[in-house]
Scaffold this motif. Structure first.
Motif, PDB file in Angstrom:
ATOM      1  N   GLU A 152      -8.851  54.697 -17.943  1.00  0.00           N
ATOM      2  CA  GLU A 152      -7.590  55.193 -18.496  1.00  0.00           C
ATOM      3  C   GLU A 152      -7.793  56.507 -19.229  1.00  0.00           C
ATOM      4  O   GLU A 152      -6.875  57.317 -19.321  1.00  0.00           O
ATOM      5  CB  GLU A 152      -6.976  54.136 -19.415  1.00  0.00           C
ATOM      6  CG  GLU A 152      -6.411  52.943 -18.633  1.00  0.00           C
ATOM      7  CD  GLU A 152      -5.856  51.867 -19.533  1.00  0.00           C
ATOM      8  OE1 GLU A 152      -6.176  51.871 -20.744  1.00  0.00           O
ATOM      9  OE2 GLU A 152      -5.093  51.013 -19.028  1.00  0.00           O
ATOM     10  N   GLN A 153      -8.998  56.718 -19.729  1.00  0.00           N
ATOM     11  CA  GLN A 153      -9.321  57.979 -20.387  1.00  0.00           C
ATOM     12  C   GLN A 153      -9.965  58.975 -19.422  1.00  0.00           C
ATOM     13  O   GLN A 153      -9.894  60.194 -19.639  1.00  0.00           O
ATOM     14  CB  GLN A 153     -10.282  57.719 -21.562  1.00  0.00           C
ATOM     15  CG  GLN A 153      -9.701  56.841 -22.652  1.00  0.00           C
ATOM     16  CD  GLN A 153      -8.477  57.450 -23.310  1.00  0.00           C
ATOM     17  OE1 GLN A 153      -8.443  58.663 -23.585  1.00  0.00           O
ATOM     18  NE2 GLN A 153      -7.459  56.632 -23.540  1.00  0.00           N
ATOM     19  N   ASN A 154     -10.575  58.455 -18.364  1.00  0.00           N
ATOM     20  CA  ASN A 154     -11.300  59.299 -17.402  1.00  0.00           C
ATOM     21  C   ASN A 154     -10.937  58.862 -15.978  1.00  0.00           C
ATOM     22  O   ASN A 154     -11.747  58.213 -15.296  1.00  0.00           O
ATOM     23  CB  ASN A 154     -12.807  59.176 -17.616  1.00  0.00           C
ATOM     24  CG  ASN A 154     -13.226  59.457 -19.045  1.00  0.00           C
ATOM     25  OD1 ASN A 154     -13.378  60.606 -19.445  1.00  0.00           O
ATOM     26  ND2 ASN A 154     -13.404  58.394 -19.829  1.00  0.00           N
ATOM     27  N   PRO A 155      -9.727  59.176 -15.511  1.00  0.00           N
ATOM     28  CA  PRO A 155      -9.258  58.677 -14.208  1.00  0.00           C
ATOM     29  C   PRO A 155     -10.136  59.072 -13.027  1.00  0.00           C
ATOM     30  O   PRO A 155     -10.155  58.375 -12.006  1.00  0.00           O
ATOM     31  CB  PRO A 155      -7.860  59.307 -14.084  1.00  0.00           C
ATOM     32  CG  PRO A 155      -7.452  59.627 -15.476  1.00  0.00           C
ATOM     33  CD  PRO A 155      -8.713  59.988 -16.191  1.00  0.00           C
ATOM     34  N   MET A 156     -10.873  60.172 -13.158  1.00  0.00           N
ATOM     35  CA  MET A 156     -11.710  60.625 -12.054  1.00  0.00           C
ATOM     36  C   MET A 156     -12.939  59.748 -11.865  1.00  0.00           C
ATOM     37  O   MET A 156     -13.614  59.835 -10.840  1.00  0.00           O
ATOM     38  CB  MET A 156     -12.147  62.066 -12.287  1.00  0.00           C
ATOM     39  CG  MET A 156     -11.008  63.071 -12.298  1.00  0.00           C
ATOM     40  SD  MET A 156     -10.222  63.237 -10.678  1.00  0.00           S
ATOM     41  CE  MET A 156     -11.497  64.141  -9.802  1.00  0.00           C
ATOM     42  N   GLY A 157     -13.243  58.895 -12.847  1.00  0.00           N
ATOM     43  CA  GLY A 157     -14.352  57.975 -12.688  1.00  0.00           C
ATOM     44  C   GLY A 157     -15.231  57.866 -13.918  1.00  0.00           C
ATOM     45  O   GLY A 157     -15.248  58.748 -14.779  1.00  0.00           O
ATOM     46  N   PRO A 190      -7.170  60.285  -8.755  1.00  0.00           N
ATOM     47  CA  PRO A 190      -6.893  61.681  -8.398  1.00  0.00           C
ATOM     48  C   PRO A 190      -7.947  62.250  -7.447  1.00  0.00           C
ATOM     49  O   PRO A 190      -9.150  62.085  -7.667  1.00  0.00           O
ATOM     50  CB  PRO A 190      -6.938  62.391  -9.760  1.00  0.00           C
ATOM     51  CG  PRO A 190      -6.551  61.343 -10.746  1.00  0.00           C
ATOM     52  CD  PRO A 190      -7.156  60.065 -10.222  1.00  0.00           C
ATOM     53  N   CYS A 191      -7.481  62.874  -6.389  1.00  0.00           N
ATOM     54  CA  CYS A 191      -8.331  63.527  -5.385  1.00  0.00           C
ATOM     55  C   CYS A 191      -9.135  62.553  -4.532  1.00  0.00           C
ATOM     56  O   CYS A 191      -9.935  62.987  -3.697  1.00  0.00           O
ATOM     57  CB  CYS A 191      -9.279  64.541  -6.030  1.00  0.00           C
ATOM     58  SG  CYS A 191      -8.423  65.862  -6.926  1.00  0.00           S
ATOM     59  N   ALA A 192      -8.958  61.255  -4.707  1.00  0.00           N
ATOM     60  CA  ALA A 192      -9.664  60.281  -3.879  1.00  0.00           C
ATOM     61  C   ALA A 192      -9.121  60.348  -2.444  1.00  0.00           C
ATOM     62  O   ALA A 192      -7.938  60.627  -2.231  1.00  0.00           O
ATOM     63  CB  ALA A 192      -9.487  58.873  -4.437  1.00  0.00           C
ATOM     64  N   PRO A 193      -9.973  60.093  -1.444  1.00  0.00           N
ATOM     65  CA  PRO A 193      -9.531  60.190  -0.048  1.00  0.00           C
ATOM     66  C   PRO A 193      -8.280  59.377   0.271  1.00  0.00           C
ATOM     67  O   PRO A 193      -7.401  59.847   0.997  1.00  0.00           O
ATOM     68  CB  PRO A 193     -10.746  59.682   0.732  1.00  0.00           C
ATOM     69  CG  PRO A 193     -11.904  60.020  -0.133  1.00  0.00           C
ATOM     70  CD  PRO A 193     -11.420  59.809  -1.539  1.00  0.00           C
ATOM     71  N   CYS A 194      -8.189  58.158  -0.265  1.00  0.00           N
ATOM     72  CA  CYS A 194      -7.022  57.333   0.063  1.00  0.00           C
ATOM     73  C   CYS A 194      -5.737  57.847  -0.588  1.00  0.00           C
ATOM     74  O   CYS A 194      -4.640  57.581  -0.086  1.00  0.00           O
ATOM     75  CB  CYS A 194      -7.275  55.875  -0.317  1.00  0.00           C
ATOM     76  SG  CYS A 194      -8.462  55.048   0.785  1.00  0.00           S
ATOM     77  N   GLY A 246      -0.051  55.060 -12.722  1.00  0.00           N
ATOM     78  CA  GLY A 246      -0.451  56.198 -13.533  1.00  0.00           C
ATOM     79  C   GLY A 246      -1.589  56.988 -12.904  1.00  0.00           C
ATOM     80  O   GLY A 246      -1.979  56.762 -11.755  1.00  0.00           O
ATOM     81  N   THR A 247      -2.136  57.903 -13.657  1.00  0.00           N
ATOM     82  CA  THR A 247      -3.187  58.779 -13.145  1.00  0.00           C
ATOM     83  C   THR A 247      -4.433  58.005 -12.742  1.00  0.00           C
ATOM     84  O   THR A 247      -5.074  58.316 -11.731  1.00  0.00           O
ATOM     85  CB  THR A 247      -3.564  59.827 -14.199  1.00  0.00           C
ATOM     86  OG1 THR A 247      -2.384  60.525 -14.632  1.00  0.00           O
ATOM     87  CG2 THR A 247      -4.538  60.834 -13.627  1.00  0.00           C
ATOM     88  N   ALA A 248      -4.780  56.973 -13.492  1.00  0.00           N
ATOM     89  CA  ALA A 248      -5.964  56.186 -13.169  1.00  0.00           C
ATOM     90  C   ALA A 248      -5.746  55.288 -11.970  1.00  0.00           C
ATOM     91  O   ALA A 248      -6.694  54.734 -11.415  1.00  0.00           O
ATOM     92  CB  ALA A 248      -6.383  55.354 -14.381  1.00  0.00           C
ATOM     93  N   CYS A 249      -4.495  55.085 -11.572  1.00  0.00           N
ATOM     94  CA  CYS A 249      -4.105  54.256 -10.428  1.00  0.00           C
ATOM     95  C   CYS A 249      -4.581  52.818 -10.621  1.00  0.00           C
ATOM     96  O   CYS A 249      -5.386  52.284  -9.854  1.00  0.00           O
ATOM     97  CB  CYS A 249      -4.662  54.838  -9.123  1.00  0.00           C
ATOM     98  SG  CYS A 249      -3.619  54.465  -7.685  1.00  0.00           S
ATOM     99  N   LEU A 250      -4.053  52.191 -11.682  1.00  0.00           N
ATOM    100  CA  LEU A 250      -4.379  50.828 -12.033  1.00  0.00           C
ATOM    101  C   LEU A 250      -3.108  50.063 -12.331  1.00  0.00           C
ATOM    102  O   LEU A 250      -2.179  50.600 -12.953  1.00  0.00           O
ATOM    103  CB  LEU A 250      -5.299  50.785 -13.255  1.00  0.00           C
ATOM    104  CG  LEU A 250      -6.643  51.517 -13.138  1.00  0.00           C
ATOM    105  CD1 LEU A 250      -7.339  51.545 -14.482  1.00  0.00           C
ATOM    106  CD2 LEU A 250      -7.524  50.856 -12.085  1.00  0.00           C
ATOM    107  N   ILE A 251      -3.035  48.807 -11.927  1.00  0.00           N
ATOM    108  CA  ILE A 251      -1.840  47.986 -12.107  1.00  0.00           C
ATOM    109  C   ILE A 251      -2.150  46.822 -13.051  1.00  0.00           C
ATOM    110  O   ILE A 251      -3.095  46.070 -12.821  1.00  0.00           O
ATOM    111  CB  ILE A 251      -1.339  47.412 -10.758  1.00  0.00           C
ATOM    112  CG1 ILE A 251      -1.071  48.550  -9.773  1.00  0.00           C
ATOM    113  CG2 ILE A 251      -0.092  46.573 -10.975  1.00  0.00           C
ATOM    114  CD1 ILE A 251       0.032  49.497 -10.163  1.00  0.00           C
ATOM    115  N   GLU A 252      -1.334  46.686 -14.089  1.00  0.00           N
ATOM    116  CA  GLU A 252      -1.529  45.609 -15.059  1.00  0.00           C
ATOM    117  C   GLU A 252      -0.618  44.444 -14.722  1.00  0.00           C
ATOM    118  O   GLU A 252       0.573  44.604 -14.500  1.00  0.00           O
ATOM    119  CB  GLU A 252      -1.228  46.117 -16.465  1.00  0.00           C
ATOM    120  CG  GLU A 252      -1.476  45.085 -17.560  1.00  0.00           C
ATOM    121  CD  GLU A 252      -1.246  45.645 -18.955  1.00  0.00           C
ATOM    122  OE1 GLU A 252      -0.379  45.114 -19.680  1.00  0.00           O
ATOM    123  OE2 GLU A 252      -1.941  46.617 -19.306  1.00  0.00           O
ATOM    124  N   THR A 253      -1.192  43.251 -14.665  1.00  0.00           N
ATOM    125  CA  THR A 253      -0.419  42.032 -14.427  1.00  0.00           C
ATOM    126  C   THR A 253      -0.193  41.293 -15.749  1.00  0.00           C
ATOM    127  O   THR A 253      -0.907  41.517 -16.716  1.00  0.00           O
ATOM    128  CB  THR A 253      -1.156  41.080 -13.467  1.00  0.00           C
ATOM    129  OG1 THR A 253      -2.389  40.673 -14.085  1.00  0.00           O
ATOM    130  CG2 THR A 253      -1.468  41.769 -12.145  1.00  0.00           C
TER     131      THR A 253
END
Length: 268
Positions: free
Chosen positions: A73-78, A204-208, A256-263
């Motif tokens: 969440e703080q570093n979406p690029m990894g 962000p910038c990931a192939p998928c 969001g930018t990190a591309c994570l879904i909270e359940t």
């Protein structure tokens, strides 16, 4: 139809264990790639490309360890895999029922076809296998005439074209299950980059994530160039493919930018 990215799985595979009585959060976090609509879109694409390839998609989903979620969440690029691998090794199997947010829910007819939550450690990163892939394809309306030939598939991932390279790399990230990756993380919807960082496969910038942009027209052009446009059009008109894309888009955007879904988990 070999894709040429099958890496030997070794001791790097996570081996979490059950630890009853540990602290439980009121939510779990997943990658959008294991949500129903997005998973089924990806499966249709991969089965069309090569059924044996689709068989390496995850059979089960697993929540991402919270320390890694906090970092992403703080570093979406990894975040450095070396620093967070331990949380996969120590992960607890949580048997609570957790539910997708409204924008990630799908009609029950289709939702039941998506990966179920792991209940045993050995299910993590387990591939579908060809038998289950064929059954799923049948339920989704896939037909033999929609599947690419070896020549067509090789054309679509041919080197020298950045868009084809994007397709190739996205396919690998979607199939990094046990037996098909050095660091299998398919149940989490994560991958480890060449730089050694772990991230969501739609970061962000990931192939998928870049692959999504190809649906604007370039994907059809590539299929036409490879003599396979009719097969793509059949998939678009004879399956639920367009519906899954339409339903999956707001779900992925909500990550969001990190591309994570909270359940939200039962009882909370």
């Amino acid at each position: 139809m070999a894709i040429g990215v099958f890496l030997s799985a070794g001791a790097l595979a996570a081996q979490p264990s059950e630890a009853p009585g540990s602290h439980e959060a009121d939510h779990e976090v997943y990658s959008p790639s294991v949500t129903p609509a997005i998973y089924l879109v990806n499966f249709i694409i991969l089965y069309m490309a090569n059924p044996d390839l689709a068989a390496y998609m995850p059979a089960y989903k697993a929540p991402i360890p919270q320390p890694l979620v906090d970092c992403l969440e703080q570093n979406p690029m990894g975040c450095p895999w070396a620093d967070y691998r331990q949380y996969f090794d120590e992960q607890v199997i949580d048997h609570r029922n957790c539910f997708w947010p409204e924008m990630c829910q799908e009609d029950s007819r289709w939702a039941r076809l998506a990966p179920r939550k792991v209940t045993r450690p050995e299910q993590i990163n387990e591939p579908l296998g060809r038998k289950r892939a064929d059954q799923l394809a049948h339920l989704l309306g896939m037909a033999e005439g929609m599947i690419l030939t070896h020549t067509e598939y090789e054309c679509i991932i041919a080197p020298g074209d950045p868009d084809r390279e994007t397709i190739f790399r996205c396919i690998y990230n979607l199939t990094n299950s046990n037996g098909n990756a050095a660091i299998p993380l398919s149940s989490y919807g994560l991958n480890v980059t060449e730089e050694g960082d772990v991230r969501s496969i739609c970061a962000p910038c990931a192939p998928c994530l870049l692959f999504n942009d190809l649906f604007g027209g370039r994907l059809a052009e590539i299929f036409a160039e490879c003599g396979a446009l009719e097969k793509l059009l059949r998939v678009e008109t004879e399956t639920q493919f367009p519906t899954f894309i339409q339903n999956g888009s707001p779900c992925q955007s909500s990550g969001g930018t990190a591309c994570l879904i909270e359940t939200a988990c039962a009882g909370n």
